[in-house]
Design an enzyme around this catalytic site. Structure first.
Site, PDB file in Angstrom:
ATOM      1  N   THR A  33       0.795  -1.213  -0.049  1.00 21.64           N
ATOM      2  CA  THR A  33      -0.049   0.086  -0.077  1.00 21.64           C
ATOM      3  C   THR A  33       0.881   1.293   0.051  1.00 21.64           C
ATOM      4  O   THR A  33       0.614   2.274  -0.674  1.00 21.64           O
ATOM      5  CB  THR A  33      -0.922  -0.092   1.117  1.00 21.64           C
ATOM      6  OG1 THR A  33      -1.932  -1.274   1.084  1.00 21.64           O
ATOM      7  CG2 THR A  33      -1.827   1.150   1.171  1.00 21.64           C
ATOM      8  N   MET A  36       1.797   1.913  -3.449  1.00 29.46           N
ATOM      9  CA  MET A  36       0.650   2.374  -4.258  1.00 29.46           C
ATOM     10  C   MET A  36       0.603   3.861  -4.064  1.00 29.46           C
ATOM     11  O   MET A  36       0.133   4.713  -5.044  1.00 29.46           O
ATOM     12  CB  MET A  36      -0.555   1.604  -3.857  1.00 29.46           C
ATOM     13  CG  MET A  36      -1.610   1.963  -4.745  1.00 29.46           C
ATOM     14  SD  MET A  36      -3.259   1.092  -4.512  1.00 29.46           S
ATOM     15  CE  MET A  36      -3.781   1.730  -3.011  1.00 29.46           C
ATOM     16  N   LEU A  39       3.253   5.806  -5.963  1.00 29.60           N
ATOM     17  CA  LEU A  39       2.919   5.939  -7.256  1.00 29.60           C
ATOM     18  C   LEU A  39       1.633   6.999  -7.605  1.00 29.60           C
ATOM     19  O   LEU A  39       1.743   7.680  -8.307  1.00 29.60           O
ATOM     20  CB  LEU A  39       2.362   4.541  -7.948  1.00 29.60           C
ATOM     21  CG  LEU A  39       1.868   4.322  -9.014  1.00 29.60           C
ATOM     22  CD1 LEU A  39       3.170   4.737  -9.994  1.00 29.60           C
ATOM     23  CD2 LEU A  39       1.648   2.897  -9.566  1.00 29.60           C
ATOM     24  N   GLU A  41       0.919   9.441  -5.683  1.00 22.51           N
ATOM     25  CA  GLU A  41       1.496  10.958  -5.554  1.00 22.51           C
ATOM     26  C   GLU A  41       2.366  11.416  -6.985  1.00 22.51           C
ATOM     27  O   GLU A  41       2.241  12.506  -7.156  1.00 22.51           O
ATOM     28  CB  GLU A  41       2.268  11.066  -4.272  1.00 22.51           C
ATOM     29  CG  GLU A  41       1.635  11.037  -2.914  1.00 22.51           C
ATOM     30  CD  GLU A  41       1.972  11.705  -1.974  1.00 22.51           C
ATOM     31  OE1 GLU A  41       2.094  12.985  -2.134  1.00 22.51           O
ATOM     32  OE2 GLU A  41       2.234  11.109  -0.793  1.00 22.51           O
ATOM     33  N   HIS A  67      -7.103  -0.058  -0.942  1.00 19.93           N
ATOM     34  CA  HIS A  67      -6.416  -0.752  -1.580  1.00 19.93           C
ATOM     35  C   HIS A  67      -7.147  -2.269  -1.533  1.00 19.93           C
ATOM     36  O   HIS A  67      -7.213  -2.887  -0.622  1.00 19.93           O
ATOM     37  CB  HIS A  67      -4.929  -0.925  -1.050  1.00 19.93           C
ATOM     38  CG  HIS A  67      -3.922  -1.635  -1.590  1.00 19.93           C
ATOM     39  ND1 HIS A  67      -2.709  -1.688  -1.341  1.00 19.93           N
ATOM     40  CD2 HIS A  67      -4.105  -2.601  -3.033  1.00 19.93           C
ATOM     41  CE1 HIS A  67      -1.942  -2.386  -2.349  1.00 19.93           C
ATOM     42  NE2 HIS A  67      -3.002  -2.881  -3.075  1.00 19.93           N
ATOM     43  N   ARG A 111      -3.430  18.002  -3.192  1.00 16.02           N
ATOM     44  CA  ARG A 111      -2.025  18.521  -3.368  1.00 16.02           C
ATOM     45  C   ARG A 111      -2.192  20.006  -3.255  1.00 16.02           C
ATOM     46  O   ARG A 111      -3.272  20.431  -3.590  1.00 16.02           O
ATOM     47  CB  ARG A 111      -1.341  17.922  -4.560  1.00 16.02           C
ATOM     48  CG  ARG A 111      -0.977  16.480  -4.557  1.00 16.02           C
ATOM     49  CD  ARG A 111      -0.205  16.275  -5.761  1.00 16.02           C
ATOM     50  NE  ARG A 111       1.115  16.874  -5.770  1.00 16.02           N
ATOM     51  CZ  ARG A 111       2.026  16.021  -4.828  1.00 16.02           C
ATOM     52  NH1 ARG A 111       1.518  14.816  -4.235  1.00 16.02           N
ATOM     53  NH2 ARG A 111       3.146  16.298  -4.620  1.00 16.02           N
TER      54      ARG A 111
END
Length: 129
Positions: A33, A36, A39, A41, A67, A111
């Site tokens: 996790t 993941m 990835l 971000e 997940h 973000r």
């Protein structure tokens, strides 16, 4: 120009270094996790970076994902992000992560747009106190 609808897509192969056993999030040799999340971000920030003014970047502030399926070493994982909302400096992304057999994760990621130099300087100042 930064506008909603911008998409990102990154694909990786699950290696032993990306497993729960290796990153410390579990005992199994499946896509971790935390890997993941990294990835997600990376896909999100890279999707909007070309649209930002020079010297500006984004930092992750919130992530809410499920997940839902395991992926073994050797399989391909693909992350797709879509910039769903812009609220001044806050960017909200919809994210979907799949492997070769189907969806393994889904959620939202926020973000904030920052001035890279100012942000780094403020973070570095913590060491001086």
């Amino acid at each position: 120009m930064l506008e909603t609808g911008i998409t990102g897509r990154l694909t990786i192969i699950v290696t032993p270094e990306l497993t729960a056993r290796c990153v410390g999030s579990g005992e199994l040799d499946v896509f971790a996790t935390p890997a993941m999340i990294a990835l997600i971000e990376e896909t999100a920030w890279k999707s909007v970076a070309p649209e930002l003014d020079e010297g500006m970047g984004t930092v992750g502030t919130s992530l809410s994902v499920e997940h839902v399926a395991a992926t073994p070493v050797g399989m391909q994982v693909c992350c797709e992000t879509k910039l769903a909302a812009i609220d001044r400096r806050k960017l909200t992304f919809e994210v979907v992560v799949t492997d070769e057999k189907g969806e393994i994760g889904r959620g939202t990621h926020e973000r904030f747009i920052v001035d890279n130099a100012k942000f780094q300087s403020k973070a570095d100042a913590k060491k001086e106190k």
